[in-house]
Design a protein around this motif. Structure first.
Motif, PDB file in Angstrom:
ATOM      1  N   CYS A 155       0.847  -1.193   0.000  1.00 54.84           N
ATOM      2  CA  CYS A 155       0.000   0.000   0.000  1.00 54.84           C
ATOM      3  C   CYS A 155       0.886   1.248   0.000  1.00 54.84           C
ATOM      4  O   CYS A 155       2.093   1.182   0.239  1.00 54.84           O
ATOM      5  CB  CYS A 155      -0.941   0.001   1.197  1.00 54.84           C
ATOM      6  N   ILE A 156       0.296   2.380  -0.264  1.00 51.08           N
ATOM      7  CA  ILE A 156       1.052   3.645  -0.310  1.00 51.08           C
ATOM      8  C   ILE A 156       1.245   4.165   1.107  1.00 51.08           C
ATOM      9  O   ILE A 156       0.270   4.403   1.825  1.00 51.08           O
ATOM     10  CB  ILE A 156       0.323   4.667  -1.188  1.00 51.08           C
ATOM     11  N   GLU A 157       2.508   4.325   1.469  1.00 53.53           N
ATOM     12  CA  GLU A 157       2.826   4.840   2.802  1.00 53.53           C
ATOM     13  C   GLU A 157       3.342   6.275   2.763  1.00 53.53           C
ATOM     14  O   GLU A 157       3.374   6.966   3.778  1.00 53.53           O
ATOM     15  CB  GLU A 157       3.883   3.931   3.469  1.00 53.53           C
ATOM     16  N   PHE A 158       3.742   6.748   1.580  1.00 51.61           N
ATOM     17  CA  PHE A 158       4.505   7.996   1.500  1.00 51.61           C
ATOM     18  C   PHE A 158       3.659   9.242   1.299  1.00 51.61           C
ATOM     19  O   PHE A 158       4.171  10.351   1.333  1.00 51.61           O
ATOM     20  CB  PHE A 158       5.541   7.896   0.375  1.00 51.61           C
ATOM     21  N   ASN A 159       2.349   9.083   1.068  1.00 51.96           N
ATOM     22  CA  ASN A 159       1.514  10.252   0.840  1.00 51.96           C
ATOM     23  C   ASN A 159       0.084   9.926   1.235  1.00 51.96           C
ATOM     24  O   ASN A 159      -0.575   9.109   0.594  1.00 51.96           O
ATOM     25  CB  ASN A 159       1.585  10.665  -0.637  1.00 51.96           C
ATOM     26  N   GLN A 160      -0.398  10.586   2.275  1.00 51.39           N
ATOM     27  CA  GLN A 160      -1.739  10.287   2.768  1.00 51.39           C
ATOM     28  C   GLN A 160      -2.817  10.616   1.739  1.00 51.39           C
ATOM     29  O   GLN A 160      -3.850   9.947   1.679  1.00 51.39           O
ATOM     30  CB  GLN A 160      -2.002  11.066   4.056  1.00 51.39           C
TER      31      GLN A 160
END
Length: 537
Positions: free
Chosen positions: A241-246
């Motif tokens: 999943c994407i962790e770097f941009n909420q």
């Protein structure tokens, strides 16, 4: 002092570094990460990059986002995401230790994962035709449970507001505008944009109700088949999943699920997409999903097209990969246009017009006039054939019929190049004119199939005239010299004898034009036929 990224990557290619037995290390790179596969475990390093939408430029940032990646992905794949370790130097050698033990000696954080069976990756299985509806339905139930338990709240809900969704959609179009005529035609781009903005205008109340109803969640953000593993006899594993941009992760659960549904459509499995949507609605009770799924599929297809389109300008991407990525971008844009069409904003029809006939009939003259009148790109077989042979277009060849420049090998290569040129144009949603003899019906069928596969309307225009008129034209052209075509009277009868009739498969797209008629009469006849087929002028 921070060590260069390539030096760190080299350290991780040493089998002796790892806290378990390793025979060999396989190094895989993405744009933002290094991944090292050891057989039993995978280790993921973040590259020291600042791309605006992500910032891994400092050791502190990479450490933070390694921890976030571990925390967030354990929600769906706790058995895969194991720990964050630290690379340190002790007693003249490098070691991996628990992050908490590294302290001030930390050189680089690394995410430790259990290595999954890559043969069971969902995208790979889709390509092999080995994904079943039962697997997709199980995945839908898993996702419904995940979203039910996912974090909500004011900060998360902010990203589901209609104004934020509009910002995301408009950002897509501002970032893809410069790729028109490269990965997408202007009419196709406009149709997708018009549908997306019209939906936002018409369904603001629905989008606002989604926020009030608690459908905006801390989701996955990158939910496609490349991030799903389907172990044999076990539950699906959703990872990365994407962790770097909420902003990319906080969204309507419907948007997350629609990403995967779109991806299944992209893999030409609409049956699986329908099964996913049906089972998700049943398991989640989300009655508003059906009204949103087409819009979000369109949005997600544009995002994927945008990402692959960016590869064109990335100097680090090998040229051969760029060709593949351009093809993918075009395919995603075509899929987005299909969704826009379902939403009432279909793109204008586009055409593959093949001008064909014997030498001296005037097909190339008509092709040039049509290209100028319609503003369409045209490709000529004589020009292409000579370029393939290393000749100038106006350079003449004395070769006999079926020999040398006009032998089977170069003729086949010429039609392959014509096919490739036409495919590239049709793939972005633009019309194309192909000017060649097309004496063999097999080649006509091949180009018809290409047009239909890429959503274009085929039109096969055979230009005919009497042998007497053709002979006069060939003599005049030969006397003038400097013509692109090498057609000569002594070759005319051989070409005519080899001409194949139209089959039922190609005959339905066949139109005959009198090559001896005045130019405007011929052009008018073709324009009338195109209008009949839906061309708007």
């Amino acid at each position: 002092m921070q060590q260069p990224d390539q030096d760190i990557a080299a350290i991780f290619q040493r089998p002796g570094l790892y806290p378990h037995a390793v025979g060999a290390v396989e190094h895989v790179q993405t744009h933002i990460s290094h991944v090292f596969l050891t057989g039993s475990h995978a280790y993921k390093l973040k590259k020291p990059l600042n791309l605006g939408f992500l910032d891994f430029s400092t050791l502190e940032a990479r450490t933070h986002f390694c921890r976030e990646e571990l925390r967030l992905n354990r929600r769906l794949a706790p058995e895969v995401y194991l720990a964050v370790l630290g690379l340190v130097s002790r007693e003249g050698d490098y070691r991996l230790v628990p992050l908490e033990e590294a302290g001030e000696n930390l050189i680089e954080p690394v995410l430790q994962m259990r290595q999954m069976d890559r043969a069971r990756q969902m995208d790979r299985l889709l390509g092999e035709g080995r994904v079943e509806q039962d697997q997709v339905r199980e995945l839908a139930r898993l996702l419904a449970d995940f979203y039910q338990k996912a974090q909500r709240g004011r900060e998360v809900a902010h990203f589901g507001r209609p104004a934020q969704i509009r910002f995301n959609v408009e950002e897509n179009f501002s970032q893809t505008e410069d790729y028109q005529e490269v990965t997408i035609s202007q009419p196709r781009w406009r149709a997708i944009r018009d549908y997306s903005l019209a939906f936002l205008d018409a369904r603001q109340d629905l989008l606002a109700e989604r926020v009030r109803g608690g459908f905006i969640v801390d989701g996955h953000g990158d939910l496609h088949s490349g991030n799903i593993n389907l172990p044999a006899g076990d539950r699906p594993i959703v990872f990365d999943c994407i962790e770097f941009n909420q902003r990319f992760r906080y969204q309507d659960a419907a948007c997350d699920v629609s990403f995967l549904a779109m991806d299944l459509d992209y893999h030409q499995r609409p049956d699986l997409s329908a099964a996913l949507e049906e089972e998700y609605v049943r398991a989640s009770g989300d009655e508003g999903f059906a009204a949103l799924v087409n819009f979000y599929k369109c949005y997600r297809a544009v995002v994927r097209a945008k990402v692959y389109g960016f590869e064109i300008d990335d100097q680090s991407v090998p040229p051969e990969q760029k060709f593949t990525d351009v093809d993918k971008a075009r395919a995603y844009f075509r899929l987005a246009a299909d969704y826009a069409g379902r939403g009432g904003h279909g793109e204008p029809p586009y055409f593959l017009v093949c001008l064909m006939g014997l030498m001296g009939t005037g097909k190339s003259y008509l092709a040039g006039k049509l290209a100028a009148r319609l503003g369409w790109m045209s490709v000529n077989s004589d020009v292409l054939r000579k370029r393939l042979a290393g000749m100038r277009p106006e350079e003449s060849s004395p070769d006999d019929w079926g020999q040398g420049l006009y032998g089977p090998r170069l003729t086949g290569a010429t039609y392959d190049a014509l096919h490739q040129a036409a495919g590239g144009r049709l793939a972005i949603g633009d019309s194309m004119i192909v000017d060649a003899s097309f004496r063999a019906d097999q080649e006509r069928r091949r180009f018809v199939d290409l047009a239909l596969a890429l959503g274009a309307k085929p039109l096969l225009i055979e230009v005919r005239t009497s042998r007497q008129v053709a002979a006069q034209r060939l003599k005049r052209r030969q006397a003038r010299g400097g013509a692109v075509s090498d057609g000569r009277l002594e070759l005319y009868d051989q070409q005519a004898a080899s001409w194949e009739p139209f089959s039922p498969e190609t005959g339905r797209y066949h139109m005959m034009v009198d090559g001896g008629a005045p130019a405007e009469e011929k052009i008018a006849a073709v324009l009338a036929k195109l209008e009949e087929l839906g061309h708007g002028g």
